[in-house]
Design a protein around this motif. Structure first.
Motif, PDB file in Angstrom:
ATOM      1  N   CYS A  88     -23.476 -11.696   4.587  1.00 53.87           N
ATOM      2  CA  CYS A  88     -24.244 -12.671   5.383  1.00 53.87           C
ATOM      3  C   CYS A  88     -23.349 -13.333   6.436  1.00 53.87           C
ATOM      4  O   CYS A  88     -22.400 -14.031   6.095  1.00 53.87           O
ATOM      5  CB  CYS A  88     -24.849 -13.742   4.477  1.00 53.87           C
ATOM      6  SG  CYS A  88     -25.735 -15.010   5.422  1.00 53.87           S
ATOM      7  N   PRO A  89     -23.650 -13.151   7.729  1.00 52.55           N
ATOM      8  CA  PRO A  89     -22.785 -13.744   8.758  1.00 52.55           C
ATOM      9  C   PRO A  89     -22.832 -15.265   8.778  1.00 52.55           C
ATOM     10  O   PRO A  89     -21.966 -15.906   9.372  1.00 52.55           O
ATOM     11  CB  PRO A  89     -23.343 -13.161  10.066  1.00 52.55           C
ATOM     12  CG  PRO A  89     -24.719 -12.704   9.765  1.00 52.55           C
ATOM     13  CD  PRO A  89     -24.762 -12.377   8.304  1.00 52.55           C
ATOM     14  N   TYR A  90     -23.846 -15.858   8.139  1.00 51.11           N
ATOM     15  CA  TYR A  90     -23.967 -17.319   8.118  1.00 51.11           C
ATOM     16  C   TYR A  90     -23.378 -17.915   6.844  1.00 51.11           C
ATOM     17  O   TYR A  90     -23.510 -19.109   6.595  1.00 51.11           O
ATOM     18  CB  TYR A  90     -25.438 -17.722   8.272  1.00 51.11           C
ATOM     19  CG  TYR A  90     -26.010 -17.239   9.576  1.00 51.11           C
ATOM     20  CD1 TYR A  90     -25.773 -17.931  10.750  1.00 51.11           C
ATOM     21  CD2 TYR A  90     -26.735 -16.055   9.645  1.00 51.11           C
ATOM     22  CE1 TYR A  90     -26.269 -17.473  11.962  1.00 51.11           C
ATOM     23  CE2 TYR A  90     -27.234 -15.582  10.842  1.00 51.11           C
ATOM     24  CZ  TYR A  90     -26.993 -16.299  12.003  1.00 51.11           C
ATOM     25  OH  TYR A  90     -27.476 -15.838  13.196  1.00 51.11           O
ATOM     26  N   LEU A 141     -24.285 -17.878   3.828  1.00 56.82           N
ATOM     27  CA  LEU A 141     -25.249 -18.615   3.007  1.00 56.82           C
ATOM     28  C   LEU A 141     -25.000 -18.343   1.527  1.00 56.82           C
ATOM     29  O   LEU A 141     -24.680 -17.203   1.147  1.00 56.82           O
ATOM     30  CB  LEU A 141     -26.680 -18.184   3.349  1.00 56.82           C
ATOM     31  CG  LEU A 141     -27.170 -18.507   4.760  1.00 56.82           C
ATOM     32  CD1 LEU A 141     -28.601 -18.007   4.952  1.00 56.82           C
ATOM     33  CD2 LEU A 141     -27.106 -20.000   5.032  1.00 56.82           C
ATOM     34  N   MET A 178     -35.865 -15.420   0.681  1.00 60.42           N
ATOM     35  CA  MET A 178     -35.119 -16.559   1.217  1.00 60.42           C
ATOM     36  C   MET A 178     -36.026 -17.497   2.018  1.00 60.42           C
ATOM     37  O   MET A 178     -35.715 -18.661   2.218  1.00 60.42           O
ATOM     38  CB  MET A 178     -33.993 -16.054   2.142  1.00 60.42           C
ATOM     39  CG  MET A 178     -32.858 -15.370   1.421  1.00 60.42           C
ATOM     40  SD  MET A 178     -31.813 -16.522   0.514  1.00 60.42           S
ATOM     41  CE  MET A 178     -30.767 -17.155   1.827  1.00 60.42           C
ATOM     42  N   THR A 215     -34.651 -11.069   2.200  1.00 64.01           N
ATOM     43  CA  THR A 215     -35.083 -11.837   3.383  1.00 64.01           C
ATOM     44  C   THR A 215     -36.402 -12.585   3.146  1.00 64.01           C
ATOM     45  O   THR A 215     -36.452 -13.801   3.357  1.00 64.01           O
ATOM     46  CB  THR A 215     -35.165 -10.915   4.622  1.00 64.01           C
ATOM     47  OG1 THR A 215     -33.989 -10.124   4.649  1.00 64.01           O
ATOM     48  CG2 THR A 215     -35.267 -11.710   5.887  1.00 64.01           C
ATOM     49  N   CYS A 242     -32.101 -19.137   6.314  1.00 64.07           N
ATOM     50  CA  CYS A 242     -31.961 -17.707   6.580  1.00 64.07           C
ATOM     51  C   CYS A 242     -32.541 -17.382   7.954  1.00 64.07           C
ATOM     52  O   CYS A 242     -33.641 -17.802   8.287  1.00 64.07           O
ATOM     53  CB  CYS A 242     -32.695 -16.950   5.498  1.00 64.07           C
ATOM     54  SG  CYS A 242     -32.835 -15.199   5.825  1.00 64.07           S
ATOM     55  N   ARG A 243     -31.778 -16.647   8.766  1.00 63.88           N
ATOM     56  CA  ARG A 243     -32.224 -16.284  10.120  1.00 63.88           C
ATOM     57  C   ARG A 243     -32.898 -14.918  10.143  1.00 63.88           C
ATOM     58  O   ARG A 243     -33.154 -14.364  11.201  1.00 63.88           O
ATOM     59  CB  ARG A 243     -31.031 -16.236  11.074  1.00 63.88           C
ATOM     60  CG  ARG A 243     -30.576 -17.587  11.598  1.00 63.88           C
ATOM     61  CD  ARG A 243     -29.819 -18.346  10.549  1.00 63.88           C
ATOM     62  NE  ARG A 243     -29.093 -19.480  11.087  1.00 63.88           N
ATOM     63  CZ  ARG A 243     -28.387 -20.305  10.332  1.00 63.88           C
ATOM     64  NH1 ARG A 243     -28.331 -20.156   9.019  1.00 63.88           N
ATOM     65  NH2 ARG A 243     -27.740 -21.300  10.879  1.00 63.88           N
ATOM     66  N   ARG A 244     -33.132 -14.336   8.992  1.00 63.26           N
ATOM     67  CA  ARG A 244     -33.819 -13.048   8.874  1.00 63.26           C
ATOM     68  C   ARG A 244     -33.137 -11.928   9.669  1.00 63.26           C
ATOM     69  O   ARG A 244     -33.789 -11.055  10.222  1.00 63.26           O
ATOM     70  CB  ARG A 244     -35.282 -13.185   9.296  1.00 63.26           C
ATOM     71  CG  ARG A 244     -35.989 -14.229   8.476  1.00 63.26           C
ATOM     72  CD  ARG A 244     -37.444 -13.990   8.387  1.00 63.26           C
ATOM     73  NE  ARG A 244     -38.138 -14.410   9.573  1.00 63.26           N
ATOM     74  CZ  ARG A 244     -39.438 -14.610   9.641  1.00 63.26           C
ATOM     75  NH1 ARG A 244     -40.182 -14.405   8.585  1.00 63.26           N
ATOM     76  NH2 ARG A 244     -40.014 -14.983  10.734  1.00 63.26           N
ATOM     77  N   CYS A 245     -31.800 -11.967   9.718  1.00 64.26           N
ATOM     78  CA  CYS A 245     -31.094 -10.929  10.461  1.00 64.26           C
ATOM     79  C   CYS A 245     -30.971  -9.633   9.659  1.00 64.26           C
ATOM     80  O   CYS A 245     -30.706  -8.574  10.220  1.00 64.26           O
ATOM     81  CB  CYS A 245     -29.707 -11.419  10.854  1.00 64.26           C
ATOM     82  SG  CYS A 245     -28.638 -11.747   9.443  1.00 64.26           S
ATOM     83  N   GLU A 246     -31.129  -9.741   8.342  1.00 64.15           N
ATOM     84  CA  GLU A 246     -31.118  -8.587   7.435  1.00 64.15           C
ATOM     85  C   GLU A 246     -29.756  -7.909   7.291  1.00 64.15           C
ATOM     86  O   GLU A 246     -29.667  -6.802   6.786  1.00 64.15           O
ATOM     87  CB  GLU A 246     -32.177  -7.561   7.850  1.00 64.15           C
ATOM     88  CG  GLU A 246     -33.553  -8.188   7.954  1.00 64.15           C
ATOM     89  CD  GLU A 246     -34.704  -7.304   7.506  1.00 64.15           C
ATOM     90  OE1 GLU A 246     -34.530  -6.087   7.531  1.00 64.15           O
ATOM     91  OE2 GLU A 246     -35.743  -7.862   7.123  1.00 64.15           O
ATOM     92  N   TYR A 247     -28.686  -8.565   7.726  1.00 68.24           N
ATOM     93  CA  TYR A 247     -27.355  -7.974   7.513  1.00 68.24           C
ATOM     94  C   TYR A 247     -27.035  -7.876   6.024  1.00 68.24           C
ATOM     95  O   TYR A 247     -26.200  -7.087   5.615  1.00 68.24           O
ATOM     96  CB  TYR A 247     -26.274  -8.812   8.206  1.00 68.24           C
ATOM     97  CG  TYR A 247     -26.235  -8.656   9.702  1.00 68.24           C
ATOM     98  CD1 TYR A 247     -25.948  -7.420  10.286  1.00 68.24           C
ATOM     99  CD2 TYR A 247     -26.481  -9.716  10.542  1.00 68.24           C
ATOM    100  CE1 TYR A 247     -25.913  -7.266  11.659  1.00 68.24           C
ATOM    101  CE2 TYR A 247     -26.451  -9.580  11.926  1.00 68.24           C
ATOM    102  CZ  TYR A 247     -26.172  -8.350  12.477  1.00 68.24           C
ATOM    103  OH  TYR A 247     -26.146  -8.205  13.840  1.00 68.24           O
ATOM    104  N   CYS A 248     -27.675  -8.707   5.204  1.00 64.68           N
ATOM    105  CA  CYS A 248     -27.369  -8.704   3.761  1.00 64.68           C
ATOM    106  C   CYS A 248     -27.998  -7.512   3.027  1.00 64.68           C
ATOM    107  O   CYS A 248     -27.665  -7.233   1.890  1.00 64.68           O
ATOM    108  CB  CYS A 248     -27.868 -10.000   3.130  1.00 64.68           C
ATOM    109  SG  CYS A 248     -29.615 -10.297   3.448  1.00 64.68           S
ATOM    110  N   ILE A 291     -26.516 -17.232  -0.975  1.00 62.13           N
ATOM    111  CA  ILE A 291     -27.808 -16.558  -1.161  1.00 62.13           C
ATOM    112  C   ILE A 291     -28.295 -16.652  -2.609  1.00 62.13           C
ATOM    113  O   ILE A 291     -29.470 -16.951  -2.869  1.00 62.13           O
ATOM    114  CB  ILE A 291     -27.716 -15.078  -0.711  1.00 62.13           C
ATOM    115  CG1 ILE A 291     -27.380 -15.022   0.779  1.00 62.13           C
ATOM    116  CG2 ILE A 291     -29.023 -14.325  -0.984  1.00 62.13           C
ATOM    117  CD1 ILE A 291     -27.145 -13.625   1.324  1.00 62.13           C
TER     118      ILE A 291
HETATM  119  S1  SF4 Z   1     -27.703 -12.000   6.076  1.00 61.83           S
HETATM  120 FE1  SF4 Z   1     -28.000 -14.171   5.628  1.00 61.83          FE
HETATM  121  S2  SF4 Z   1     -29.185 -14.962   7.354  1.00 61.83           S
HETATM  122 FE2  SF4 Z   1     -29.304 -12.740   7.470  1.00 61.83          FE
HETATM  123  S3  SF4 Z   1     -31.191 -12.206   6.333  1.00 61.83           S
HETATM  124 FE3  SF4 Z   1     -29.547 -12.141   4.857  1.00 61.83          FE
HETATM  125  S4  SF4 Z   1     -29.481 -14.179   3.944  1.00 61.83           S
HETATM  126 FE4  SF4 Z   1     -30.678 -14.306   5.841  1.00 61.83          FE
END
Ligand code: SF4
Ligand code: SF4
Length: 342
Positions: free
Chosen positions: A316-318, A320, A278, A275, A259-265, A322
């Protein structure tokens, strides 16, 4: 601080920029003092976004009377022209300016995003119109998805590309960098510390400095972190064998899925603190089980509220998994809790 040409824009910017997410956690006065410290240290490039809550507003206040001394980039997640036009007007108001140096289409991750922004009535229309009216000087784009980022570069429509780039996610140094440079585009590195997963600024910068044509935009949430980042960036030039070994250790520890901690989720409709939950596996690897359990208690207990609705995974842009990762982290947390109890 050195200053570099930003692609073919004619803009000259500091070789180290400033990312506008962390200042959303600060009260306005503190955020302004952090931004002004960055300016005093020679940073002239600031990246923010409509989506970063009051980040634009804080930059507007911080750079009152100095607008012509800084280069400001912002962005919109909107995909249609009407909503993007509203965001541009809002950014101009919040930033207290009548022009934005670089306006980016934010997080074009998938074909459906690209199709939406380029369709008739799509966001690109509004940004081009704003450029024609002098409200926007240059148009850029951001993406967390590398193949899509390469595709965006190849459209020839943008002055800059912004992608995640650090010693863990370093694939952008190959095709993307070569193609973008061939097209004389500016390249911005978001997440130079992999969203906080790299807790060693020295080796993070040692890696990044090997690519002087890519401008990193670390976020800072204190005057001390501005000072630290600037001084490390200046001094970290030579990468030793030991540094490469340490980078490898981080890569192995984090794996590909982290997790990159971007918080988009966020936000989770059930209140799961996604976040911090994760991050449990990493946190637990860096402290004792007792401290990790205490430190992460609220976040890990919230995982039990997950109803597996999948909303966070869609965001999540990655991409993941989750739900699966939260479950695995919760299992580890339970094991640690038992260990601590006994
Ligand atoms: S969107 Fe994905 S990468 Fe970004 S905080 Fe949430 S789980 Fe982490
Ligand atoms: S899958 Fe779980 S954590 Fe994700 S949004 Fe739904 S309830 Fe929240």
């Amino acid at each position: 601080m050195k200053y570099v040409e930003f692609g073919a824009t004619g803009l000259k910017i500091s070789e180290l920029g400033f990312g506008g997410i962390p200042i959303i956690r600060l009260d306005t006065a503190t955020a302004v003092s952090v931004l002004q410290r960055a300016y005093d240290k020679g940073i002239t490039f600031y990246d923010t976004a409509n989506a970063y809550r009051d980040s634009e507003q804080k930059m507007g206040i911080a750079f009152r009377g100095r607008r012509d001394k800084v280069v400001i980039a912002t962005k919109t997640l909107k995909r249609d022209a009407a909503a993007a036009a509203k965001h541009i007007e809002n950014s101009l108001r919040m930033l207290e300016t009548d022009y934005i140096d670089l306006y980016q289409l934010h997080q074009i991750a998938q074909d459906k995003d690209w199709e939406a922004v380029t369709a008739p009535g799509g966001a690109l229309e509004a940004v081009v119109k704003a450029r024609d009216e002098g409200k926007v000087r240059f148009i850029g784009v951001t993406s967390h998805n590398l193949p899509m980022a390469v595709k965006l570069v190849n459209t020839g429509l943008f002055s800059s590309i912004q992608v995640p780039f650090n010693f863990i996610e370093h694939a952008a140094k190959d095709e993307l960098r070569t193609t973008a440079l061939a097209r004389h585009m500016g390249i911005l590195a978001m997440k130079p510390f992999a969203g906080g997963m790299i807790d060693n600024a020295e080796i993070a910068f040692k890696f990044l400095r090997r690519f002087p044509d890519i401008v990193p935009i670390p976020g800072c949430d204190s005057i001390a972190s501005v000072d630290e980042v600037v001084s490390y960036y200046k001094s970290c030039n030579i990468v030793t064998k030991a540094d490469f070994a340490l980078m490898d250790r981080y890569r192995k520890e984090l794996g590909k899925q982290f997790c990159r901690r971007c918080e988009y989720c966020q936000p989770c409709p059930e209140g799961v603190m996604i976040t911090p939950a994760m991050a449990y596996k990493i946190i637990a690897s860096r402290m004792s089980p007792a401290v990790a359990v205490e430190f992460s208690k609220a976040a890990m207990e919230s995982v039990q509220k997950c109803i597996e609705c999948g909303i966070c995974e869609e965001r999540c842009p990655y991409e993941l998994p989750i739900e699966e990762m939260l479950k695995a982290n919760y299992d580890l947390y339970e094991q640690h809790r038992e260990l601590v109890r006994n």
